[in-house]
Design a protein around this motif. Structure first.
Motif, mmCIF file in Angstrom:
data_model
loop_
_atom_site.group_PDB
_atom_site.id
_atom_site.type_symbol
_atom_site.label_atom_id
_atom_site.label_comp_id
_atom_site.label_asym_id
_atom_site.label_seq_id
_atom_site.Cartn_x
_atom_site.Cartn_y
_atom_site.Cartn_z
ATOM 1 N N TRP A 281 24.344 63.435 -2.908
ATOM 2 C CA TRP A 281 24.218 63.040 -1.514
ATOM 3 C C TRP A 281 23.484 64.125 -0.749
ATOM 4 O O TRP A 281 23.791 65.312 -0.870
ATOM 5 C CB TRP A 281 25.573 62.835 -0.860
ATOM 6 C CG TRP A 281 26.374 61.695 -1.407
ATOM 7 C CD1 TRP A 281 25.922 60.504 -1.872
ATOM 8 C CD2 TRP A 281 27.797 61.649 -1.537
ATOM 9 N NE1 TRP A 281 26.965 59.714 -2.272
ATOM 10 C CE2 TRP A 281 28.126 60.383 -2.077
ATOM 11 C CE3 TRP A 281 28.824 62.533 -1.235
ATOM 12 C CZ2 TRP A 281 29.440 60.003 -2.329
ATOM 13 C CZ3 TRP A 281 30.136 62.143 -1.489
ATOM 14 C CH2 TRP A 281 30.424 60.896 -2.024
ATOM 15 N N SER A 282 22.555 63.710 0.076
ATOM 16 C CA SER A 282 21.908 64.636 1.007
ATOM 17 C C SER A 282 22.901 64.904 2.136
ATOM 18 O O SER A 282 23.945 64.255 2.243
ATOM 19 C CB SER A 282 20.630 64.004 1.576
ATOM 20 O OG SER A 282 20.974 62.898 2.403
ATOM 21 N N PHE A 283 22.580 65.846 3.004
ATOM 22 C CA PHE A 283 23.447 66.114 4.147
ATOM 23 C C PHE A 283 23.557 64.870 5.030
ATOM 24 O O PHE A 283 24.622 64.560 5.552
ATOM 25 C CB PHE A 283 22.931 67.321 4.946
ATOM 26 C CG PHE A 283 23.213 68.620 4.255
ATOM 27 C CD1 PHE A 283 24.421 69.272 4.446
ATOM 28 C CD2 PHE A 283 22.284 69.182 3.397
ATOM 29 C CE1 PHE A 283 24.699 70.462 3.803
ATOM 30 C CE2 PHE A 283 22.552 70.376 2.742
ATOM 31 C CZ PHE A 283 23.759 71.015 2.944
ATOM 32 N N GLU A 284 22.457 64.150 5.176
ATOM 33 C CA GLU A 284 22.469 62.926 5.983
ATOM 34 C C GLU A 284 23.381 61.865 5.362
ATOM 35 O O GLU A 284 24.174 61.228 6.051
ATOM 36 C CB GLU A 284 21.042 62.381 6.108
ATOM 37 C CG GLU A 284 20.926 61.157 6.973
ATOM 38 C CD GLU A 284 19.489 60.653 7.085
ATOM 39 O OE1 GLU A 284 19.332 59.554 7.638
ATOM 40 O OE2 GLU A 284 18.558 61.340 6.643
ATOM 41 N N GLU A 285 23.286 61.680 4.041
ATOM 42 C CA GLU A 285 24.131 60.694 3.358
ATOM 43 C C GLU A 285 25.608 61.086 3.416
ATOM 44 O O GLU A 285 26.474 60.238 3.641
ATOM 45 C CB GLU A 285 23.701 60.551 1.895
ATOM 46 C CG GLU A 285 22.368 59.879 1.721
ATOM 47 C CD GLU A 285 21.822 60.002 0.302
ATOM 48 O OE1 GLU A 285 21.241 59.000 -0.167
ATOM 49 O OE2 GLU A 285 21.978 61.075 -0.322
ATOM 50 N N LEU A 286 25.899 62.357 3.229
ATOM 51 C CA LEU A 286 27.283 62.827 3.304
ATOM 52 C C LEU A 286 27.852 62.586 4.699
ATOM 53 O O LEU A 286 28.992 62.120 4.845
ATOM 54 C CB LEU A 286 27.373 64.309 2.934
ATOM 55 C CG LEU A 286 28.774 64.927 2.975
ATOM 56 C CD1 LEU A 286 29.723 64.219 2.015
ATOM 57 C CD2 LEU A 286 28.694 66.410 2.640
ATOM 58 N N GLY A 287 27.061 62.847 5.725
ATOM 59 C CA GLY A 287 27.500 62.592 7.094
ATOM 60 C C GLY A 287 27.760 61.121 7.329
ATOM 61 O O GLY A 287 28.791 60.741 7.907
ATOM 62 N N PHE A 288 26.851 60.281 6.872
ATOM 63 C CA PHE A 288 26.977 58.835 7.045
ATOM 64 C C PHE A 288 28.224 58.306 6.331
ATOM 65 O O PHE A 288 29.033 57.577 6.915
ATOM 66 C CB PHE A 288 25.716 58.142 6.524
ATOM 67 C CG PHE A 288 25.778 56.641 6.550
ATOM 68 C CD1 PHE A 288 25.655 55.941 7.742
ATOM 69 C CD2 PHE A 288 25.973 55.925 5.381
ATOM 70 C CE1 PHE A 288 25.723 54.554 7.764
ATOM 71 C CE2 PHE A 288 26.050 54.544 5.396
ATOM 72 C CZ PHE A 288 25.924 53.852 6.587
ATOM 73 N N LEU A 289 28.396 58.685 5.058
ATOM 74 C CA LEU A 289 29.533 58.198 4.280
ATOM 75 C C LEU A 289 30.869 58.726 4.804
ATOM 76 O O LEU A 289 31.873 58.013 4.792
ATOM 77 C CB LEU A 289 29.361 58.566 2.807
ATOM 78 C CG LEU A 289 28.263 57.803 2.075
ATOM 79 C CD1 LEU A 289 27.984 58.425 0.708
ATOM 80 C CD2 LEU A 289 28.625 56.337 1.933
ATOM 81 N N SER A 290 30.883 59.964 5.280
ATOM 82 C CA SER A 290 32.139 60.501 5.816
ATOM 83 C C SER A 290 32.499 59.823 7.139
ATOM 84 O O SER A 290 33.680 59.630 7.437
ATOM 85 C CB SER A 290 32.068 62.021 5.976
ATOM 86 O OG SER A 290 31.148 62.392 6.962
ATOM 87 N N ARG A 291 31.496 59.440 7.935
ATOM 88 C CA ARG A 291 31.775 58.680 9.161
ATOM 89 C C ARG A 291 32.331 57.297 8.822
ATOM 90 O O ARG A 291 33.261 56.814 9.471
ATOM 91 C CB ARG A 291 30.524 58.558 10.030
ATOM 92 C CG ARG A 291 30.195 59.825 10.813
ATOM 93 C CD ARG A 291 29.094 59.620 11.832
ATOM 94 N NE ARG A 291 27.807 59.284 11.253
ATOM 95 C CZ ARG A 291 26.948 60.173 10.728
ATOM 96 N NH1 ARG A 291 27.243 61.455 10.727
ATOM 97 N NH2 ARG A 291 25.801 59.783 10.226
ATOM 98 N N LYS A 292 31.774 56.654 7.800
ATOM 99 C CA LYS A 292 32.289 55.350 7.373
ATOM 100 C C LYS A 292 33.723 55.478 6.860
ATOM 101 O O LYS A 292 34.571 54.633 7.156
ATOM 102 C CB LYS A 292 31.386 54.752 6.279
ATOM 103 C CG LYS A 292 30.070 54.217 6.819
ATOM 104 C CD LYS A 292 29.245 53.582 5.735
ATOM 105 C CE LYS A 292 29.728 52.185 5.510
ATOM 106 N NZ LYS A 292 28.815 51.361 4.717
ATOM 107 N N THR A 293 34.002 56.538 6.119
ATOM 108 C CA THR A 293 35.359 56.766 5.614
ATOM 109 C C THR A 293 36.315 57.028 6.774
ATOM 110 O O THR A 293 37.448 56.535 6.778
ATOM 111 C CB THR A 293 35.375 57.940 4.612
ATOM 112 O OG1 THR A 293 34.409 57.688 3.574
ATOM 113 C CG2 THR A 293 36.742 58.118 3.986
#
Length: 138
Positions: free
Chosen positions: A21-33
């Motif tokens: 995961w890129s930093f952007e993907e990690l941010g997106f997925l953690s917001r969804k979680t």
């Protein structure tokens, strides 16, 4: 000639499957979680979330999501017995538990004694009756 980004998260299992995961993907997925914890599980700031998981990618998402929501993460090793899980759930007054499909039966065997537990999330390849599937919700 742009240099590729370094991943924020890079996980490899025994079968050599990778999750990057890129930093952007990690941010997106953690917001969804975080949204799953707040909306699907109905958790609020200060509520406790017990995670009894092996070190799968979702374990790290839960860590960041709990920081985002202000919920308290209680990590537990996947070597806990049903008796250990019961003690931790009762002592912590956790409202949510997140575990793998292999550990769900141990949780189910003690749930009747856990008065504060209101939601159960499962992480794995299969679904289970009465459990919210984290991957499906994401």
């Amino acid at each position: 000639g742009r240099k590729p980004e370094n991943p924020a998260f890079w996980w490899v299992n025994e079968e050599r499957e990778e999750v990057k995961w890129s930093f952007e993907e990690l941010g997106f997925l953690s917001r969804k979680t975080a949204n799953v914890l707040s909306e699907a599980c109905g958790l609020q700031r200060g509520d406790r979330v017990m995670a009894v998981l092996p070190r799968v990618p979702e374990w790290w998402l839960l860590n960041v999501a709990c920081m985002r929501t202000g919920t308290v993460l209680i990590p537990g090793t996947s070597q806990l017995t049903a008796k250990d899980i019961l003690y931790r759930l009762q002592a912590s007054k956790a409202k949510c538990i997140v575990t793998s499909d292999t550990l769900a039966p141990a949780v189910e065997s003690v749930m009747s004694d856990c008065q504060f537990l209101t939601s159960k999330l499962i992480v794995g390849k299969g679904s289970r009756a009465g459990w919210l599937d984290l991957k499906e919700l994401l």
